[in-house]
Each structure stands twice: as C-alpha cells, then as structure tokens.
Design a protein around this motif. Structure first.
Motif, PDB file in Angstrom:
ATOM      1  N   GLY A  83     -22.997 -44.418  55.046  1.00 53.61           N
ATOM      2  CA  GLY A  83     -22.042 -43.682  54.227  1.00 53.61           C
ATOM      3  C   GLY A  83     -21.426 -42.509  54.958  1.00 53.61           C
ATOM      4  O   GLY A  83     -21.593 -42.319  56.150  1.00 53.61           O
ATOM      5  N   ALA A  84     -20.696 -41.693  54.216  1.00 55.32           N
ATOM      6  CA  ALA A  84     -20.017 -40.533  54.789  1.00 55.32           C
ATOM      7  C   ALA A  84     -20.955 -39.337  54.831  1.00 55.32           C
ATOM      8  O   ALA A  84     -21.696 -39.083  53.892  1.00 55.32           O
ATOM      9  CB  ALA A  84     -18.793 -40.200  53.950  1.00 55.32           C
ATOM     10  N   ALA A  85     -20.913 -38.603  55.929  1.00 51.58           N
ATOM     11  CA  ALA A  85     -21.688 -37.378  56.114  1.00 51.58           C
ATOM     12  C   ALA A  85     -23.149 -37.567  55.702  1.00 51.58           C
ATOM     13  O   ALA A  85     -23.652 -36.895  54.803  1.00 51.58           O
ATOM     14  CB  ALA A  85     -21.075 -36.233  55.321  1.00 51.58           C
ATOM     15  N   PRO A  86     -23.868 -38.503  56.338  1.00 49.81           N
ATOM     16  CA  PRO A  86     -25.265 -38.727  55.953  1.00 49.81           C
ATOM     17  C   PRO A  86     -26.134 -37.509  56.241  1.00 49.81           C
ATOM     18  O   PRO A  86     -25.856 -36.731  57.147  1.00 49.81           O
ATOM     19  CB  PRO A  86     -25.688 -39.912  56.827  1.00 49.81           C
ATOM     20  N   SER A  87     -27.156 -37.351  55.445  1.00 48.92           N
ATOM     21  CA  SER A  87     -28.118 -36.274  55.651  1.00 48.92           C
ATOM     22  C   SER A  87     -29.520 -36.833  55.484  1.00 48.92           C
ATOM     23  O   SER A  87     -29.720 -37.886  54.869  1.00 48.92           O
ATOM     24  CB  SER A  87     -27.871 -35.132  54.658  1.00 48.92           C
ATOM     25  N   TYR A  88     -30.501 -36.111  56.021  1.00 53.63           N
ATOM     26  CA  TYR A  88     -31.866 -36.602  56.020  1.00 53.63           C
ATOM     27  C   TYR A  88     -32.820 -35.452  55.718  1.00 53.63           C
ATOM     28  O   TYR A  88     -32.570 -34.306  56.094  1.00 53.63           O
ATOM     29  CB  TYR A  88     -32.225 -37.199  57.392  1.00 53.63           C
ATOM     30  N   THR A  89     -33.918 -35.777  55.067  1.00 47.76           N
ATOM     31  CA  THR A  89     -35.021 -34.833  54.912  1.00 47.76           C
ATOM     32  C   THR A  89     -36.320 -35.545  55.245  1.00 47.76           C
ATOM     33  O   THR A  89     -36.453 -36.755  55.046  1.00 47.76           O
ATOM     34  CB  THR A  89     -35.112 -34.265  53.485  1.00 47.76           C
ATOM     35  N   ILE A  90     -37.257 -34.804  55.793  1.00 48.94           N
ATOM     36  CA  ILE A  90     -38.621 -35.287  55.985  1.00 48.94           C
ATOM     37  C   ILE A  90     -39.542 -34.290  55.313  1.00 48.94           C
ATOM     38  O   ILE A  90     -39.530 -33.102  55.640  1.00 48.94           O
ATOM     39  CB  ILE A  90     -38.963 -35.433  57.476  1.00 48.94           C
ATOM     40  N   ASN A  91     -40.276 -34.775  54.331  1.00 50.60           N
ATOM     41  CA  ASN A  91     -41.160 -33.916  53.532  1.00 50.60           C
ATOM     42  C   ASN A  91     -40.401 -32.721  52.956  1.00 50.60           C
ATOM     43  O   ASN A  91     -40.905 -31.593  52.906  1.00 50.60           O
ATOM     44  CB  ASN A  91     -42.340 -33.437  54.375  1.00 50.60           C
ATOM     45  N   GLY A  92     -39.172 -32.986  52.532  1.00 53.76           N
ATOM     46  CA  GLY A  92     -38.351 -31.967  51.880  1.00 53.76           C
ATOM     47  C   GLY A  92     -37.637 -31.027  52.821  1.00 53.76           C
ATOM     48  O   GLY A  92     -36.831 -30.202  52.383  1.00 53.76           O
ATOM     49  N   LYS A  93     -37.877 -31.135  54.130  1.00 55.99           N
ATOM     50  CA  LYS A  93     -37.216 -30.264  55.100  1.00 55.99           C
ATOM     51  C   LYS A  93     -35.967 -30.955  55.631  1.00 55.99           C
ATOM     52  O   LYS A  93     -36.029 -32.105  56.082  1.00 55.99           O
ATOM     53  CB  LYS A  93     -38.154 -29.935  56.260  1.00 55.99           C
ATOM     54  N   ALA A  94     -34.840 -30.252  55.577  1.00 55.10           N
ATOM     55  CA  ALA A  94     -33.597 -30.815  56.086  1.00 55.10           C
ATOM     56  C   ALA A  94     -33.715 -31.054  57.583  1.00 55.10           C
ATOM     57  O   ALA A  94     -34.158 -30.184  58.342  1.00 55.10           O
ATOM     58  CB  ALA A  94     -32.430 -29.886  55.783  1.00 55.10           C
ATOM     59  N   VAL A  95     -33.313 -32.235  58.007  1.00 56.77           N
ATOM     60  CA  VAL A  95     -33.393 -32.608  59.411  1.00 56.77           C
ATOM     61  C   VAL A  95     -32.204 -32.011  60.171  1.00 56.77           C
ATOM     62  O   VAL A  95     -31.055 -32.132  59.747  1.00 56.77           O
ATOM     63  CB  VAL A  95     -33.402 -34.142  59.556  1.00 56.77           C
ATOM     64  N   ALA A  96     -32.484 -31.349  61.283  1.00 58.69           N
ATOM     65  CA  ALA A  96     -31.430 -30.782  62.128  1.00 58.69           C
ATOM     66  C   ALA A  96     -31.836 -30.929  63.583  1.00 58.69           C
ATOM     67  O   ALA A  96     -33.020 -30.874  63.925  1.00 58.69           O
ATOM     68  CB  ALA A  96     -31.207 -29.304  61.799  1.00 58.69           C
ATOM     69  N   GLY A  97     -30.845 -31.129  64.446  1.00 55.86           N
ATOM     70  CA  GLY A  97     -31.120 -31.270  65.869  1.00 55.86           C
ATOM     71  C   GLY A  97     -31.476 -29.944  66.504  1.00 55.86           C
ATOM     72  O   GLY A  97     -31.376 -28.876  65.886  1.00 55.86           O
ATOM     73  N   PRO A  98     -31.881 -29.957  67.782  1.00 55.59           N
ATOM     74  CA  PRO A  98     -32.307 -28.729  68.470  1.00 55.59           C
ATOM     75  C   PRO A  98     -31.220 -27.670  68.573  1.00 55.59           C
ATOM     76  O   PRO A  98     -31.524 -26.479  68.584  1.00 55.59           O
ATOM     77  CB  PRO A  98     -32.716 -29.230  69.857  1.00 55.59           C
ATOM     78  N   VAL A 121     -42.794 -38.366  53.658  1.00 57.74           N
ATOM     79  CA  VAL A 121     -41.672 -38.974  52.941  1.00 57.74           C
ATOM     80  C   VAL A 121     -40.367 -38.656  53.666  1.00 57.74           C
ATOM     81  O   VAL A 121     -40.053 -37.494  53.932  1.00 57.74           O
ATOM     82  CB  VAL A 121     -41.590 -38.459  51.486  1.00 57.74           C
ATOM     83  N   LEU A 122     -39.615 -39.703  53.994  1.00 58.72           N
ATOM     84  CA  LEU A 122     -38.301 -39.550  54.608  1.00 58.72           C
ATOM     85  C   LEU A 122     -37.240 -40.013  53.614  1.00 58.72           C
ATOM     86  O   LEU A 122     -37.371 -41.081  53.008  1.00 58.72           O
ATOM     87  CB  LEU A 122     -38.211 -40.363  55.899  1.00 58.72           C
ATOM     88  N   VAL A 123     -36.195 -39.209  53.438  1.00 58.86           N
ATOM     89  CA  VAL A 123     -35.095 -39.562  52.547  1.00 58.86           C
ATOM     90  C   VAL A 123     -33.788 -39.494  53.329  1.00 58.86           C
ATOM     91  O   VAL A 123     -33.502 -38.483  53.996  1.00 58.86           O
ATOM     92  CB  VAL A 123     -35.021 -38.635  51.320  1.00 58.86           C
ATOM     93  N   ALA A 124     -33.010 -40.589  53.267  1.00 59.77           N
ATOM     94  CA  ALA A 124     -31.684 -40.643  53.894  1.00 59.77           C
ATOM     95  C   ALA A 124     -30.648 -40.764  52.782  1.00 59.77           C
ATOM     96  O   ALA A 124     -30.788 -41.588  51.880  1.00 59.77           O
ATOM     97  CB  ALA A 124     -31.592 -41.835  54.831  1.00 59.77           C
ATOM     98  N   THR A 125     -29.604 -39.940  52.867  1.00 62.44           N
ATOM     99  CA  THR A 125     -28.598 -39.888  51.803  1.00 62.44           C
ATOM    100  C   THR A 125     -27.200 -40.007  52.394  1.00 62.44           C
ATOM    101  O   THR A 125     -26.885 -39.407  53.422  1.00 62.44           O
ATOM    102  CB  THR A 125     -28.694 -38.564  51.020  1.00 62.44           C
ATOM    103  N   GLY A 126     -26.351 -40.789  51.713  1.00 62.60           N
ATOM    104  CA  GLY A 126     -24.958 -40.907  52.115  1.00 62.60           C
ATOM    105  C   GLY A 126     -24.097 -41.235  50.915  1.00 62.60           C
ATOM    106  O   GLY A 126     -24.602 -41.650  49.864  1.00 62.60           O
ATOM    107  N   LYS A 127     -22.802 -41.069  51.032  1.00 62.75           N
ATOM    108  CA  LYS A 127     -21.872 -41.365  49.931  1.00 62.75           C
ATOM    109  C   LYS A 127     -21.142 -42.675  50.221  1.00 62.75           C
ATOM    110  O   LYS A 127     -20.669 -42.890  51.341  1.00 62.75           O
ATOM    111  CB  LYS A 127     -20.867 -40.227  49.743  1.00 62.75           C
TER     112      LYS A 127
END
Length: 500
Positions: A83-98, A121-127
């Motif tokens: 989807g558009a502008a996907p985002s991810y969390t692992i154990n509720g923490k937003a995933v971000a690169g270094p 728990v990993l959650v992937a979200t997209g529109k």
C-alpha cells in the motif's frame, strides 16, 4: 548457538548474507491475521474492499524469541506492494532506520531496541484502493530477516577522511549494530556500538605514512579488514600530487574505472566535486554506486568532498564523509595540505554579497599565506554544458564568489554539475580559471546549443570522455594534466604560485 524462533512475513526467511550455513538461524513460520478497521480487530478471514474505497489495512504476526543474544541484528525488508506509505511496529515501537531522512529497501534494526524474550508482535500497515481482498494484498508483506553475531561485517568503507599533522579520520558502516576498533602501531580507538562509525585516530607527529586495521565486533564475534597503508599528504620533498574528479552517480562501472585510474596515479589526496549517487536519500545506492566501486581508493587515500545536488543533503553524506570543518560534518571547509589551501563549499547555500558564508570565505582567503589556493564547489561559475544557462547558483558564483577569488589570486575554481570537461578563462576582473571536471561516471553531456551565450570564456570543451585531473605541485608551479580512461591527456595547464 541457542535456539532463536522468529516469524518471516513471507513464511520463508533467509538471512541477508546468503547460503552460508554458519549464519543461518533456526526459523519457524508464524500465522498472519489481518485488519481492515485501523487495527482494532484482526481476523484470519478474507475481507473484501469495495471498489474505489481507501482502506487502512494492517497485517499482524506473532513470533517467539528464545535467546536475544543469538540475534546480532535484523532487517525488515520492505515491499512496495504494501500500500501507500507503509509503516511498521514491533512490540508497539514504531520502526525507523538508523538515519532519519534515509529511505531503506531493507531497514536495519537493532534487536536490543525492538525484541523481547518470548512473544513478539510485528504489525505492518498500508492504505489500499481497489484491492480485491485484504488477504491477497498483505500476502506480499515485508519479511523479517535476522543475522547472528557471526554475520558481522563492514558494509560500507572504510572511508578515509581528512588527515592532520598528528591524526587521521576514518568512517565505516557495519551491517549490524557493532563496535569498531581502528588500530595502528601506536594507538587503538573504539567506536560506540551502532551502524555508522566515525573515528579520529592518533599518528606520530610528522609521520610520512601509517597503516591501520579495522575490526567490527559483536560480542565474541568479529570481522577485520586491513591492514591499509596510507601516505600522509604533504610530506614528500619531491612534490605533492592530488587528484580531482566529480559526478560519478548512476554509473558504478564507469566510476570504478575512474577510481581505479585515480588510485594508480598515486595521489596523496583525492578531491570529489559532488553528485556521488543518483538519489541521496536512497540508502542502498551509497554502497552500489559510490562506496563499493571505489573501496580501495577510499580506504587508502584521504577523501575531501563537496556536496552536489543529487545527494539532496541526505544525512549519510555528512556521517560517512569526514570533512575538515567543525565536527567533521561541515559542508563548508578549508584545509592546508602540502603548501596548498583547499576550500570546499556547498554551492547551493546562500553565497550572495553580505551573507555569512561570503564573510567566512573572505576571512579564510584574507588569512591565507599559501602559494596555491584551489576552490572546490559542485556548481561552476561558467559552463558550456546544459546547466550553463543562468542557474541561481551560477549567479552568485559569477557576481560574488569569482571576484573574491580573483582578489586573493586563487589559482582556480574546480567544479562539476555538467558531465563533461571544460576549462574557462575569464578576464582578471571577472574571476579565475573555472574547470568543470564532471566525468567520473555520470551520463556524459554534449555542448549546449546556447553555449556561447552561457559561457563566453570557454577555452576547451571535451564531451564524451570519463576523466580525472592530476595535479603535481613542485616549488612554485602546479601542473594539471587531465586524463581520459585510455591514458590520453585531454588538457594540460600550469599554475604559478601566488605573489602576495
């Protein structure tokens, strides 16, 4: 190795390092559940999305980690179909690169920051719009790849930065969070744990050469590179040789050839006039287009660079290229090497009359006592290429910078931006020789149809040749020879010492 159970979003998972059995980890699949109500409820059922509807779809997987020490690092490999502008969390923490501001195909992640012992728990979200069903959409979700400590490696570099009278600087990047040790005969410096490592290392005052070794370490696992032998610039009584080139982006093969030829010229320092990669924010390009093709050059010859437009001020530029200015991240800098004052600037900044940048530049020039001064910027004052049509950067260069360089008898401005070679010779009241050296690999340009209007001072224009400029300083002369990759000299000029 303790057992480590993880989920892989494609239900198959292979570590990024390939088929080496020593770095494979025991993996188990995890069941996916899906949500089409902003993550409020998850179900295994297939869910229809009505035509033209825009729905936020979430995919969730649970996985188990038995031993955190068995994970040296991990990657979340993104998939453009999420989807558009996907985002991810692992154990509720937003995933971000270094590095904030960089775009990653595979996002490097620190196991210590995101994982816990037991269930994760990993959650992937997209529109989505017009997707047939939720389950089909998320079936191509990203995959999670884990690397054990034994997989630690130097991913980028080493890249030598500026060298001083009693120190050198070096950067590198590791594939997993690690500590990096740089060791010489007299000193050893250790970086903080992380992905990008910037170190300043002592050498004996007045040393003419040194060797160094890098070791990346995660726990008891380590990987070393080197030793690398380095000639300290400016100590050769027979003279000082340096090379200038620029615009390598989008052609790793051509850039590799230019870098190899530059190294064979045996320079004591290498200067780059910008446009390292096609698009600075795309992280993977920095290895494939810039660092890897020039690995031996960058590991053994100090790199001095100015930033171009294609870097787009991506944060990795300042982190990996250790400049002589400030904390090593300055875009405007100066350093004297072997009796030559080098000045490098970010030509896209404000260089209009009265600006703080111009005041800084005049202060550096006014204090200079060196016989030779070379000024580096990505944007030339004059060019017969397609960029020589009155760009805003050229206006300040022509009207403000060039007269200042002429006032202080600077030998030349060296730039890139247009992918050709050109030497322009304005009259003394207009500026100093302007050299465009944009042939380090980027697609080559032809002369513009409006060249005479854009550049009335052109003396030589060469299209269609990758090239690099070799400067030899001895006593009161500095001779420039410009070579193509066949070893042919396409231009030559001798600069005389300033009379102050």
């Amino acid at each position: 190795m303790s057992k480590l159970l993880v989920a892989c979003l494609l239900l198959t998972c292979a570590p990024a390092m390939g088929d080496d059995p020593q770095i494979k980890l025991p993996l188990t699949n995890a069941a996916w559940t899906y949500s089409a109500d902003e993550g409020k409820t998850f179900t295994l059922a297939r869910q229809e999305i009505k035509p033209l509807a825009v729905v936020s779809v979430a995919a969730q997987a649970e996985f188990v980690v038995d031993d955190l020490d068995a994970c040296g690092g991990m990657f979340l490999a993104a998939d453009p179909n999420l989807g558009a502008a996907p985002s991810y969390t692992i154990n509720g923490k937003a995933v971000a690169g270094p590095l904030d501001g960089m775009l990653y195909q595979s996002i490097p992640l620190d196991c210590r920051k995101y994982l816990v012992k037991g269930k994760n728990v990993l959650v992937a979200t997209g529109k989505y719009t017009n997707t047939l069903d939720v389950a089909a959409a998320v079936a191509v979700a990203p995959r999670l790849e884990l690397l054990p400590p034994a997989a630690v490696a130097i991913q980028s570099g080493p890249v030598l930065g500026h060298v001083g009278a009693d120190y050198f600087t070096v950067t590198c990047r590791t594939n997993v969070p690690a500590e990096v040790t740089v060791k010489t005969d007299i000193s050893s410096v250790v970086s903080e744990r992380g992905y990008i490592h910037r170190l300043k290392v002592a050498i004996p005052p007045g040393a003419k050469k040194f060797s160094y070794t890098l070791t990346a370490r995660v726990g008891t696992a380590s990987k070393s590179e080197g030793p690398f032998d380095v000639i300290v610039p400016g100590h050769n009584p027979k003279g000082f040789r340096f090379v200038i080139a620029g615009d390598s982006r989008s052609n790793p093969g051509g850039w590799r050839n230019v870098a190899t030829a530059s190294l064979k010229a045996a320079p004591e320092a290498f200067f780059f006039t910008g446009d390292t990669v096609s698009s600075g924010p795309l992280d993977e390009l920095w290895d494939s287009e810039f660092f890897a093709p020039a690995k031996e050059l960058f590991a053994t010859v100090p790199l001095y660079s100015v930033i171009g437009n294609h870097e787009d001020h991506a944060p990795i530029y300042a982190e990996m290229i250790y400049s002589p200015g400030g904390d090593g991240r300055a875009m405007n800098w100066s350093q004297t090497i072997g009796g030559v004052l080098f000045i490098g600037i970010d030509g896209a900044e404000d260089w209009n009359a009265g600006s703080k940048n111009i005041k800084w530049l005049e202060g550096v020039l006014e204090a200079s006592k060196e016989k030779f001064v070379f000024f580096l910027t990505h944007y030339p004052a004059w060019s017969s290429g397609p960029h020589g049509r009155g760009e805003e950067t050229m206006y300040a260069c022509q009207k403000v910078i060039m007269p200042l360089l002429a006032k202080y008898k600077v030998q030349a401005m060296v730039a890139g931006h247009d992918h050709d070679y050109e030497r322009s010779e304005p009259p003394a009241d207009k500026g100093v020789p302007c050299i465009v050296a944009g042939g380090a690999g980027a697609p080559l340009y032809k002369k513009s149809g409006r060249a005479s209007a854009g550049n009335p001072y052109s003396k030589l224009f060469v299209a269609g040749s990758l090239h690099y400029c070799v400067f030899d300083l001895k006593d009161n002369t500095c001779t420039m020879k410009v070579y193509d990759l066949q070893g042919k000299i396409i231009d030559e000029k001798t600069f005389e010492a300033r009379k102050l």
